[in-house]
Design a protein around this motif. Structure first.
Motif, PDB file in Angstrom:
ATOM      1  N   SER A  67       0.800  -1.219   0.000  1.00 27.23           N
ATOM      2  CA  SER A  67       0.000   0.000   0.000  1.00 27.23           C
ATOM      3  C   SER A  67       0.834   1.269   0.000  1.00 27.23           C
ATOM      4  O   SER A  67       0.440   2.286  -0.576  1.00 27.23           O
ATOM      5  CB  SER A  67      -0.944   0.010   1.215  1.00 27.23           C
ATOM      6  N   ARG A 176      -8.518  -3.184  -1.122  1.00 29.81           N
ATOM      7  CA  ARG A 176      -8.801  -2.571   0.179  1.00 29.81           C
ATOM      8  C   ARG A 176      -9.800  -1.427   0.104  1.00 29.81           C
ATOM      9  O   ARG A 176     -10.179  -0.865   1.139  1.00 29.81           O
ATOM     10  CB  ARG A 176      -7.494  -2.102   0.826  1.00 29.81           C
ATOM     11  N   THR A 216     -14.488  -9.053   1.924  1.00 29.74           N
ATOM     12  CA  THR A 216     -13.268  -8.518   1.327  1.00 29.74           C
ATOM     13  C   THR A 216     -13.198  -8.911  -0.143  1.00 29.74           C
ATOM     14  O   THR A 216     -13.823  -9.892  -0.559  1.00 29.74           O
ATOM     15  CB  THR A 216     -12.014  -9.028   2.054  1.00 29.74           C
TER      16      THR A 216
END
Length: 232
Positions: A67, A176, A216
């Motif tokens: 990330s 995400r 998710t």
């Protein structure tokens, strides 16, 4: 004489979705480049591995999958330098691109660095958008409807603004950002007609109404919101 650079779309994952042209170029390639994570295997390479010739030189373009920000420009600068050396030596270079090279494809960064110096050809591939709508058995737009394609990485307010104005939408790069995207669609009353698809065309493909999607989502997933004229 320099070699030719090929930006070659290998489709969404199913090797049978390769075009005949892509198959021919891979089978005869002397140098093959492809994006690869810093851990695990390259998805693009895995799609075509059975067609890669023995003895082909491989150039892995290693892109950290995390990330936090990383020096992306340096990654493509380094890859372009290595590819240029092969081209200058007269070797053709095939660059494998998941989906289609110019539909959110990383090949565009090599194209901008090399296409003004070397002969370059783009070989289109089946895009993730085509694979997802096929997997969902869902027409996406009809008649005069307008399709809006959005990355889920947008700020929540921007995502909501674009979706509020959309006839039909495809939302990519979930990962995400999945929870944020679901919340926006709920607020806009679009969840009922939305579909969730992950790993389209692969054995572990998952297709379901967004309301029944898991908590998710992997990066290789998409939400489609069909237009009202196309909804079935």
């Amino acid at each position: 004489m320099s070699g030719t650079l090929y930006g070659l779309g290998v489709g969404p994952g199913d090797p049978e979705l390769l075009t005949l042209k892509a198959h021919r170029l891979i089978r005869s390639a002397g140098v093959i480049a492809y994006p690869a994570p810093d851990t695990g295997e390259s998805f693009a390479r895995a799609i075509v591995a059975e067609y890669m010739p023995d003895g082909a030189t491989e150039i892995a373009i290693v892109i950290p999958m995390r990330s936090e920000r990383f020096p992306a420009q340096e990654v493509y600068d380094s890859a372009a330098t290595e590819i240029a050396q092969a081209l200058e030596a007269g070797q053709d270079v095939v660059v494998l691109c998941e989906g289609d090279p110019f539909f959110y494809g990383s090949f565009m960064y090599l194209f901008s660095r090399l296409s003004d110096r070397f002969p370059t050809e783009i070989v289109p591939g089946v895009s993730s958008l085509g694979a997802v709508t096929a997997a969902a058995s869902q027409p996406l737009i009809a008649r005069e409807e307008v399709l809006t394609v959005l990355p889920a990485t947008l700020e929540e307010s921007e995502l909501e603004r674009h979706l509020a104005d959309a006839n039909a939408a495809a939302i990519m790069k979930l990962g995400r950002h999945f929870g944020k995207t679901r919340a926006v669609l709920d607020r806009l009353g679009m969840t009922e007609r939305a579909r969730f698809v992950s790993h389209a065309s692969l054995p572990n493909q998952n297709v379901c109404p967004l309301s029944e999607a898991p908590e998710t989502a992997p990066y290789f997933s998409m939400i489609i919101v069909p237009g009202k004229d196309a909804h079935v």
